[in-house]
Structures are given as structure tokens and as C-alpha cells.
Design a protein around this motif. Structure first.
Motif, PDB file in Angstrom:
ATOM      1  N   VAL A  52     -74.585  -4.533  83.930  1.00  0.00           N
ATOM      2  CA  VAL A  52     -73.297  -4.158  84.500  1.00  0.00           C
ATOM      3  C   VAL A  52     -73.244  -4.702  85.914  1.00  0.00           C
ATOM      4  CG1 VAL A  52     -71.766  -2.239  85.081  1.00  0.00           C
ATOM      5  CG2 VAL A  52     -73.262  -2.069  83.080  1.00  0.00           C
ATOM      6  N   ARG A  53     -72.337  -5.618  86.184  1.00  0.00           N
ATOM      7  CA  ARG A  53     -72.232  -6.287  87.482  1.00  0.00           C
ATOM      8  C   ARG A  53     -70.897  -5.972  88.131  1.00  0.00           C
ATOM      9  NH1 ARG A  53     -76.417  -6.089  88.906  1.00  0.00           N
ATOM     10  NH2 ARG A  53     -77.281  -5.522  86.953  1.00  0.00           N
ATOM     11  N   ASP A  54     -70.949  -5.530  89.384  1.00  0.00           N
ATOM     12  CA  ASP A  54     -69.753  -5.255  90.178  1.00  0.00           C
ATOM     13  C   ASP A  54     -69.201  -6.590  90.678  1.00  0.00           C
ATOM     14  OD1 ASP A  54     -67.907  -4.657  92.217  1.00  0.00           O
ATOM     15  OD2 ASP A  54     -69.064  -2.969  92.942  1.00  0.00           O
ATOM     16  N   VAL A  55     -68.009  -6.937  90.231  1.00  0.00           N
ATOM     17  CA  VAL A  55     -67.368  -8.177  90.667  1.00  0.00           C
ATOM     18  C   VAL A  55     -66.065  -7.885  91.410  1.00  0.00           C
ATOM     19  CG1 VAL A  55     -68.434  -9.616  88.889  1.00  0.00           C
ATOM     20  CG2 VAL A  55     -66.227  -8.534  88.424  1.00  0.00           C
ATOM     21  N   SER A  56     -65.883  -6.635  91.804  1.00  0.00           N
ATOM     22  CA  SER A  56     -64.619  -6.201  92.418  1.00  0.00           C
ATOM     23  C   SER A  56     -64.297  -6.914  93.722  1.00  0.00           C
ATOM     24  CB  SER A  56     -64.645  -4.688  92.651  1.00  0.00           C
ATOM     25  OG  SER A  56     -65.680  -4.334  93.539  1.00  0.00           O
ATOM     26  N   ALA A  57     -65.304  -7.312  94.461  1.00  0.00           N
ATOM     27  CA  ALA A  57     -65.062  -7.958  95.746  1.00  0.00           C
ATOM     28  C   ALA A  57     -65.170  -9.481  95.660  1.00  0.00           C
ATOM     29  CB  ALA A  57     -66.046  -7.426  96.788  1.00  0.00           C
ATOM     30  N   ARG A  58     -65.286 -10.007  94.469  1.00  0.00           N
ATOM     31  CA  ARG A  58     -65.410 -11.457  94.290  1.00  0.00           C
ATOM     32  C   ARG A  58     -64.140 -12.168  94.719  1.00  0.00           C
ATOM     33  NH1 ARG A  58     -69.878 -14.184  93.850  1.00  0.00           N
ATOM     34  NH2 ARG A  58     -70.950 -14.065  91.910  1.00  0.00           N
ATOM     35  N   ARG A  59     -64.309 -13.375  95.139  1.00  0.00           N
ATOM     36  CA  ARG A  59     -63.197 -14.282  95.430  1.00  0.00           C
ATOM     37  C   ARG A  59     -63.394 -15.503  94.543  1.00  0.00           C
ATOM     38  NH1 ARG A  59     -61.712 -10.256  96.497  1.00  0.00           N
ATOM     39  NH2 ARG A  59     -61.409  -9.303  98.504  1.00  0.00           N
ATOM     40  N   THR A  60     -62.336 -16.170  94.233  1.00  0.00           N
ATOM     41  CA  THR A  60     -62.415 -17.313  93.344  1.00  0.00           C
ATOM     42  C   THR A  60     -63.314 -18.389  93.945  1.00  0.00           C
ATOM     43  OG1 THR A  60     -60.196 -16.822  92.573  1.00  0.00           O
ATOM     44  CG2 THR A  60     -61.059 -18.980  92.024  1.00  0.00           C
ATOM     45  N   ILE A  63     -68.789 -20.277  91.316  1.00  0.00           N
ATOM     46  CA  ILE A  63     -69.746 -19.317  90.758  1.00  0.00           C
ATOM     47  C   ILE A  63     -69.027 -18.164  90.061  1.00  0.00           C
ATOM     48  CG2 ILE A  63     -71.526 -17.619  91.359  1.00  0.00           C
ATOM     49  CD1 ILE A  63     -72.327 -19.532  93.652  1.00  0.00           C
ATOM     50  N   SER A  64     -67.958 -17.688  90.661  1.00  0.00           N
ATOM     51  CA  SER A  64     -67.317 -16.470  90.150  1.00  0.00           C
ATOM     52  C   SER A  64     -66.143 -16.703  89.213  1.00  0.00           C
ATOM     53  CB  SER A  64     -66.856 -15.606  91.325  1.00  0.00           C
ATOM     54  OG  SER A  64     -65.873 -16.285  92.073  1.00  0.00           O
ATOM     55  N   LYS A  65     -65.727 -17.931  89.003  1.00  0.00           N
ATOM     56  CA  LYS A  65     -64.518 -18.167  88.212  1.00  0.00           C
ATOM     57  C   LYS A  65     -64.626 -17.633  86.783  1.00  0.00           C
ATOM     58  CE  LYS A  65     -65.680 -22.884  86.905  1.00  0.00           C
ATOM     59  NZ  LYS A  65     -65.352 -24.289  87.074  1.00  0.00           N
ATOM     60  N   ARG A  66     -65.816 -17.565  86.233  1.00  0.00           N
ATOM     61  CA  ARG A  66     -65.942 -17.050  84.867  1.00  0.00           C
ATOM     62  C   ARG A  66     -65.701 -15.542  84.781  1.00  0.00           C
ATOM     63  NH1 ARG A  66     -70.655 -16.335  81.776  1.00  0.00           N
ATOM     64  NH2 ARG A  66     -72.131 -14.986  82.788  1.00  0.00           N
ATOM     65  N   PHE A  67     -65.725 -14.866  85.929  1.00  0.00           N
ATOM     66  CA  PHE A  67     -65.459 -13.426  85.966  1.00  0.00           C
ATOM     67  C   PHE A  67     -63.999 -13.117  86.293  1.00  0.00           C
ATOM     68  CE2 PHE A  67     -70.008 -13.487  87.621  1.00  0.00           C
ATOM     69  CZ  PHE A  67     -70.553 -13.339  86.351  1.00  0.00           C
ATOM     70  N   TYR A  68     -63.226 -14.142  86.529  1.00  0.00           N
ATOM     71  CA  TYR A  68     -61.816 -13.957  86.891  1.00  0.00           C
ATOM     72  C   TYR A  68     -61.002 -13.739  85.627  1.00  0.00           C
ATOM     73  CZ  TYR A  68     -57.528 -14.596  89.574  1.00  0.00           C
ATOM     74  OH  TYR A  68     -56.325 -14.402  90.189  1.00  0.00           O
ATOM     75  N   ASP A  70     -57.090 -12.614  83.908  1.00  0.00           N
ATOM     76  CA  ASP A  70     -55.759 -13.217  83.905  1.00  0.00           C
ATOM     77  C   ASP A  70     -54.985 -12.621  85.075  1.00  0.00           C
ATOM     78  OD1 ASP A  70     -53.325 -14.320  83.383  1.00  0.00           O
ATOM     79  OD2 ASP A  70     -53.098 -13.465  81.383  1.00  0.00           O
ATOM     80  N   GLY A  71     -55.250 -13.134  86.269  1.00  0.00           N
ATOM     81  CA  GLY A  71     -54.546 -12.680  87.453  1.00  0.00           C
ATOM     82  C   GLY A  71     -55.403 -11.969  88.479  1.00  0.00           C
ATOM     83  N   SER A  72     -56.594 -11.498  88.097  1.00  0.00           N
ATOM     84  CA  SER A  72     -57.451 -10.803  89.062  1.00  0.00           C
ATOM     85  C   SER A  72     -58.859 -10.633  88.491  1.00  0.00           C
ATOM     86  CB  SER A  72     -56.877  -9.428  89.407  1.00  0.00           C
ATOM     87  OG  SER A  72     -56.928  -8.580  88.280  1.00  0.00           O
TER      88      SER A  72
END
Length: 172
Positions: A52-60, A63-68, A70-72
Motif C-alpha cells: 500500500v503506497r501513499d501517492v496523495s502528494a505525487r506530482r506528474t 516516475i509517478s505517471k503510472r499512478f495518475y 483520470d484527472g488526479s
């Protein structure tokens, strides 16, 4: 005197107290729920090996695009538990403040369903699990009702049902 180990997952009284303390001490902003939710999923008896990974503070970013979604970004992604930067994403978790009524029409929720397919959606009081569409609700359990800034909690059997459902989520 020995301190008892609190486990919000196994004890409804501890869970209720933690939510109420968050309401009283910090207006129970959404982020207050993150550690509780993550603990509940990690401590569950689910047979899936989960990360379980917290991605709430990620920005595009690359590295993080796969966690984005549809809109957020969701608040958490649920991945296969393996030491691999491309571990399979099983689904996601979206949290709202307890004072926010959960709404199946919420565009953020529906965007997450479109991208991640399995979404656990909660405000700490109501817990919903979706698979593939907002119409396919695997469970919808309400632990209480928020009235005038206080929670009127439902009986233990609602908690027991929630734990059973969390333990048996088929993430993959």
C-alpha cells in the motif's frame, strides 16, 4: 503499568476513538485518515500479498505517471508486494474527510474506477468498494452517521462486516 498495543484494525473501540480524536484535535482533515486506512489494509488477513503506497502528494513526473488516474492521483495505490518499481497495480484507495458524504457520481471516484478498476472509497465512516464501474459496488458499509460534528456509531456487527469484507477483497 503495561501499555496495550492499539490496533485500529482489530478493535472497533480503538478505531472509533481514533476517528473521534482526529475530529476533535485536528478537524479530521482527510490526511488524518491516511495512516488509519493504510494500517487497516496492511493489517488485514487478506490473502493477496499487498503493498500500500501513499501517492496523495505525487506530482506528474515520469516516475509517478503510472499512478495518475483520470484527472488526479488517488490517495493510495495498492500494488503487488514485490521489490519491483513496476509492480502490478491492483487498485487504489480514495479517502475523503468524515464530514464529506460519499457520492458515486463524484468525478474523481469515477476517474479512478476507469483507470484502476478496483477502488476502495471511504470517509472513515462509510466504506465502499467498486470494481470496474460505479454500478458494481462490492460492498457499502456504514459505521455511523455524522451529526452536528459528532458521530453516532452503528453497532459492532457493522464493524465486523467491514473487517470481513476488507479481509476478502480480491485485489488481483
Amino acid at each position: 503499568m503495561r501499555n496495550r498495543k492499539m490496533s485500529v484494525f482489530s478493535n472497533y473501540e480503538d478505531y472509533k476513538e481514533e476517528i473521534e480524536l482526529a475530529l476533535i484535535q485536528n478537524a479530521c482533515v482527510e490526511i488524518e485518515l491516511y495512516s488509519i486506512i493504510a494500517s487497516m489494509i496492511r493489517e488485514s488477513n487478506n490473502t493477496c500479498k499487498l503493498s500500500v503506497r501513499d501517492v496523495s502528494a505525487r506530482r506528474t513526473s515520469s516516475i509517478s505517471k503510472r499512478f495518475y488516474g483520470d484527472g488526479s492521483f488517488p490517495d493510495f495505490v495498492v500494488l503487488k508486494r514485490e521489490k519491483n518499481s513496476n509492480a502490478c497495480i491492483y487498485g487504489c484507495i480514495e479517502a475523503k474527510r468524515p464530514a464529506v458524504l460519499l457520492n458515486k457520481e463524484d468525478e474523481q471516484l469515477n476517474g479512478h474506477i476507469r483507470v484502476f478498476h478496483k477502488v476502495l472509497y471511504t470517509n472513515g465512516i462509510r466504506w465502499m468498494m467498486f470494481e470496474d464501474s460505479k454500478e458494481n459496488v462490492l460492498f457499502d458499509i456504514t459505521l455511523g452517521i455524522m451529526q452536528s460534528g459528532k458521530i453516532e456509531w452503528n453497532p459492532q456487527n457493522c464493524w465486523d462486516e467491514l473487517l470481513e469484507k476488507i479481509n476478502t477483497i480480491q485485489w488481483y
